[in-house]
Design a protein around this motif. Structure first.
Motif, mmCIF file in Angstrom:
data_model
loop_
_atom_site.group_PDB
_atom_site.id
_atom_site.type_symbol
_atom_site.label_atom_id
_atom_site.label_comp_id
_atom_site.label_asym_id
_atom_site.label_seq_id
_atom_site.Cartn_x
_atom_site.Cartn_y
_atom_site.Cartn_z
ATOM 1 N N HIS A 296 0.803 -1.225 0.000
ATOM 2 C CA HIS A 296 0.000 0.000 0.000
ATOM 3 C C HIS A 296 0.834 1.272 0.000
ATOM 4 O O HIS A 296 0.288 2.369 -0.049
ATOM 5 N N TYR A 297 2.162 1.137 0.063
ATOM 6 C CA TYR A 297 3.053 2.294 0.214
ATOM 7 C C TYR A 297 3.626 2.751 -1.118
ATOM 8 O O TYR A 297 4.066 1.935 -1.932
ATOM 9 N N LEU B 159 -4.331 3.244 2.292
ATOM 10 C CA LEU B 159 -5.366 3.110 3.321
ATOM 11 C C LEU B 159 -5.490 4.353 4.202
ATOM 12 O O LEU B 159 -6.409 4.447 5.006
ATOM 13 N N LEU B 160 -4.530 5.279 4.047
ATOM 14 C CA LEU B 160 -4.562 6.519 4.836
ATOM 15 C C LEU B 160 -4.449 7.700 3.868
ATOM 16 O O LEU B 160 -3.442 8.414 3.845
ATOM 17 N N TRP C 70 4.557 1.257 10.389
ATOM 18 C CA TRP C 70 3.938 -0.079 10.286
ATOM 19 C C TRP C 70 2.514 0.001 10.795
ATOM 20 O O TRP C 70 2.182 0.876 11.608
ATOM 21 N N VAL D 110 -2.317 -4.064 9.215
ATOM 22 C CA VAL D 110 -2.822 -4.626 7.960
ATOM 23 C C VAL D 110 -1.750 -4.629 6.869
ATOM 24 O O VAL D 110 -2.069 -4.675 5.682
HETATM 25 S S1 SF4 Z 1 1.986 -0.934 6.824
HETATM 26 FE FE1 SF4 Z 1 -0.066 -0.038 7.087
HETATM 27 S S2 SF4 Z 1 0.261 2.177 7.225
HETATM 28 FE FE2 SF4 Z 1 2.137 1.269 6.342
HETATM 29 S S3 SF4 Z 1 1.817 1.399 4.104
HETATM 30 FE FE3 SF4 Z 1 1.091 -0.633 4.769
HETATM 31 S S4 SF4 Z 1 -1.097 -0.382 5.110
HETATM 32 FE FE4 SF4 Z 1 -0.181 1.676 5.070
#
Ligand code: SF4
Length: 113
Positions: A72-73, A92-93, A103, A106
């Motif tokens: 997701h990064y 997700l953010l 971290w 998920v």
């Molecule tokens: S670990 Fe969590 S906050 Fe970090 S990129 Fe992945 S989903 Fe997003």
């Protein structure tokens, strides 16, 4: 315009669109702020800026997990020696940055490039 001309024009347009999209993303990422660990969604995900400081990250496998190796990064700045050196966006953010060495609960492995 025949089919060949149309395909040539499309092929010439794709890199311009990609470059434009990247520039738009970079400009947008520059205006984003680091998310607070107290943000409601960050709290729900168990997000922390410094993965090593999370009491929820206990297994050996979890100890290799960081935002910068999560699917997701998307990196904005490379990670450095300090936990908050690297920054990037997390799907997700949205509308915030997370740290490369952050971290959350998920985390999902980023496939090899
Ligand atoms: S670990 Fe969590 S906050 Fe970090 S990129 Fe992945 S989903 Fe997003």
């Amino acid at each position: 315009m025949n089919r060949r001309q149309l395909l040539r024009r499309a092929a010439a347009t794709i890199p311009v669109l990609t470059l434009g999209g990247h520039r738009a993303w970079a400009a947008e990422a520059d205006s984003l702020e680091l998310i607070s660990e107290d943000h409601a969604t960050a709290k729900a995900l168990g997000y922390v800026h410094d993965a090593a400081a999370s009491p929820k990250r206990v297994t050996d496998e979890q100890k290799t997990q960081f935002c910068d190796n999560c699917i997701h990064y998307v990196a904005k700045a490379p990670a450095g020696p300090e936990p908050e050196d690297g920054r990037g966006t997390c799907a997700l953010l949205p509308n915030y940055l997370v740290t490369a060495k952050g971290w959350c609960t998920v985390w999902v492995v980023k496939p090899p490039a």
